[in-house]
Design an enzyme around this catalytic site. Structure first.
Site, PDB file in Angstrom:
ATOM      1  N   ARG A  80       0.837  -1.207   0.000  1.00 26.42           N
ATOM      2  CA  ARG A  80       0.000   0.000   0.000  1.00 26.42           C
ATOM      3  C   ARG A  80       0.866   1.249   0.000  1.00 26.42           C
ATOM      4  O   ARG A  80       0.532   2.253  -0.643  1.00 26.42           O
ATOM      5  CB  ARG A  80      -0.950  -0.012   1.202  1.00 26.42           C
ATOM      6  CG  ARG A  80      -1.990   1.107   1.135  1.00 26.42           C
ATOM      7  CD  ARG A  80      -3.066   0.935   2.177  1.00 26.42           C
ATOM      8  NE  ARG A  80      -2.529   1.050   3.527  1.00 26.42           N
ATOM      9  CZ  ARG A  80      -3.224   0.777   4.629  1.00 26.42           C
ATOM     10  NH1 ARG A  80      -4.489   0.359   4.530  1.00 26.42           N
ATOM     11  NH2 ARG A  80      -2.682   0.898   5.815  1.00 26.42           N
ATOM     12  N   LYS A 104      -2.520   6.573   1.276  1.00 27.31           N
ATOM     13  CA  LYS A 104      -2.441   6.968   2.692  1.00 27.31           C
ATOM     14  C   LYS A 104      -1.539   8.186   2.786  1.00 27.31           C
ATOM     15  O   LYS A 104      -0.363   8.092   3.159  1.00 27.31           O
ATOM     16  CB  LYS A 104      -1.929   5.796   3.541  1.00 27.31           C
ATOM     17  CG  LYS A 104      -2.280   5.925   5.015  1.00 27.31           C
ATOM     18  CD  LYS A 104      -2.177   4.597   5.708  1.00 27.31           C
ATOM     19  CE  LYS A 104      -2.266   4.732   7.217  1.00 27.31           C
ATOM     20  NZ  LYS A 104      -3.557   5.205   7.720  1.00 27.31           N
ATOM     21  N   GLU A 126     -16.223   5.785   4.473  1.00 22.38           N
ATOM     22  CA  GLU A 126     -15.274   5.532   5.573  1.00 22.38           C
ATOM     23  C   GLU A 126     -15.851   6.011   6.904  1.00 22.38           C
ATOM     24  O   GLU A 126     -16.744   6.866   6.950  1.00 22.38           O
ATOM     25  CB  GLU A 126     -13.965   6.286   5.322  1.00 22.38           C
ATOM     26  CG  GLU A 126     -13.256   5.849   4.062  1.00 22.38           C
ATOM     27  CD  GLU A 126     -11.869   5.303   4.323  1.00 22.38           C
ATOM     28  OE1 GLU A 126     -11.665   4.599   5.320  1.00 22.38           O
ATOM     29  OE2 GLU A 126     -11.000   5.603   3.498  1.00 22.38           O
TER      30      GLU A 126
HETATM   31  C1  LIG Z   1      -8.748   6.583   6.336  1.00 23.65           C
HETATM   32  C2  LIG Z   1      -8.477   5.196   6.806  1.00 23.65           C
HETATM   33  N1  LIG Z   1      -9.293   4.205   6.415  1.00 23.65           N
HETATM   34  C3  LIG Z   1      -9.087   2.927   6.795  1.00 23.65           C
HETATM   35  C4  LIG Z   1      -8.036   2.574   7.615  1.00 23.65           C
HETATM   36  C5  LIG Z   1      -7.834   1.156   8.015  1.00 23.65           C
HETATM   37  O1  LIG Z   1      -6.793   0.563   7.303  1.00 23.65           O
HETATM   38  P1  LIG Z   1      -5.958  -0.630   7.917  1.00 23.65           P
HETATM   39  O2  LIG Z   1      -6.922  -1.727   8.204  1.00 23.65           O
HETATM   40  O3  LIG Z   1      -4.998  -1.023   6.856  1.00 23.65           O
HETATM   41  O4  LIG Z   1      -5.314  -0.112   9.133  1.00 23.65           O
HETATM   42  C6  LIG Z   1      -7.163   3.570   8.058  1.00 23.65           C
HETATM   43  C7  LIG Z   1      -6.030   3.243   8.930  1.00 23.65           C
HETATM   44  O5  LIG Z   1      -4.985   2.888   8.457  1.00 23.65           O
HETATM   45  C8  LIG Z   1      -7.380   4.901   7.634  1.00 23.65           C
HETATM   46  O6  LIG Z   1      -6.556   5.873   8.032  1.00 23.65           O
END
Ligand SMILES: Cc1ncc(COP(=O)(O)O)c(C=O)c1O
Length: 339
Positions: free
Chosen positions: A81, A183, A219
């Site tokens: 990612r 991210k 989200e």
């Molecule tokens: C905006 C957002 N959505 C979803 C997630 C969840 O992703 P993950 O399960 O990879 O931590 C995160 C955290 O990382 C996030 O910052």
């Protein structure tokens, strides 16, 4: 040497740990990287990370296992990612090998901060990359810094598996063809005001709808969304503007393979919440946070209960954390041993 940490009452706050990894990119390549005690970064005032948001980050955890070993949860997925985030922001990528090796080094160098098995805590790792070096115009940076630091953490949303309530925000965290799937800090800067407004009204965080039509859930704060239909299907939104959550993909697999549920990535319309009997937020930090209710305009929709966690959400939670802490066998390749 023990660090005198109150493991039971850890939150999600910065604690300076002993060592962090740093690697520098210049003239087309990354150096070997070092561990340093210095938790401050000294960069040019012209750095693109400061002005144009050329930066990205990751979040993953190391867990003390039931058998005493230490494991990272799916670090290859975080590496992948981060590579995607880097490409979106025209930054050099870090190889999966360097990414995982850096995480392993940081965990090993800070083992005194790893919450013991049974406390529910973990060592949260924060890899990040920033564009640095003298620069003024809008262009990609001449140099980059990749770093990984770690912090011991407890549960993110207070109250653990007690449900939390959320409110639908009129704001968007990302544009339809923007950077929502990467991210990158800009998405989080955009979420600060909506998050603040939600908390001011007594909600745990904001829910974001799809930025194109504002009709579908995308989200939940800094977590993905899932729901369980009245006929026991696990459904989670699919959209190019949500962050592809590693926890979400893990739950999709566990729901199908271990709970025997039908799973679906699709649309969850904000005006059709009656279709779902349970809902939750999922992420590395949030783990699984059951959603009690959602405020949308004047309407407050309650799923299973505002005080009790639903049975499917509970089973998913038990399966996920059971795997993460080594109580339940993990699917092939999910846990990477640190020692
Ligand atoms: C905006 C957002 N959505 C979803 C997630 C969840 O992703 P993950 O399960 O990879 O931590 C995160 C955290 O990382 C996030 O910052």
């Amino acid at each position: 040497m023990s660090k005198n940490i109150d493991w039971q009452n850890l939150g999600f706050s910065y604690i300076k740990t002993d060592l962090r990894y740093r690697s520098h990119w210049k003239d087309g390549e990354w150096d070997a990287g070092v561990l340093t005690e210095d938790n401050c970064v000294h960069i040019s005032e012209g750095s693109t990370a400061l002005h144009y948001g050329q930066q990205c980050f990751e979040g993953l955890k190391a867990y003390r296992q039931r058998d005493g070993s230490v494991a990272l949860f799916r670090p290859d997925q975080n590496a992948a990612r981060m590579q995607a985030s880097c490409e979106r922001l025209l930054m050099p990528t870090i190889s999966t090998e360097q990414f995982i090796a850096a995480c392993v080094q940081v965990v090993k160098a800070n083992l005194d901060y790893l919450p013991p098995y049974g406390t529910g805590g973990a060592l949260y790792l924060r890899p990040y990359m920033i564009g640095v070096g003298d620069n003024l115009g809008v262009r990609t940076a001449p140099e980059f810094l990749f770093s990984v630091f770690c912090v011991p953490v407890g549960a993110y949303f207070k109250g653990g598996l007690t449900p939390a309530n959320f409110i639908v925000s009129p704001y968007d965290r990302a544009a339809p063809h923007g950077t929502g799937a990467a991210k990158v800090g800009g998405n989080y800067a955009a979420s600060l005001l909506p998050g603040h407004l939600a908390k001011e009204r007594g909600f745990a965080d904001a829910i974001y709808l799809d930025p194109q039509t504002h009709t579908k859930i995308e989200e939940v704060g800094a977590a993905n969304f899932f729901a369980i239909t009245q006929d026991d299907r696990f459904v989670t939104p699919q959209s190019p503007s949500i962050l592809p959550s590693i926890t979400k993909f893990s739950l999709l697999q566990l729901a199908r393979e271990r709970l025997g549920l039908e799973v679906e990535e699709g649309d969850i319309y904000i005006d059709q919440l009656d279709r779902y009997k349970e809902a939750g937020a999922c992420g590395t930090a949030a783990v699984i946070t059951p959603i009690g209710g959602i405020q949308y305009g004047d309407h407050f929709h309650v799923f299973y209960s505002e005080t009790e966690v639903g049975p499917v959400t509970r089973r998913l939670y038990d399966e996920l954390i059971g795997i993460q802490f080594g109580d339940i066998a993990a699917p092939e390749g999910w846990l990477v041993r640190v020692e």
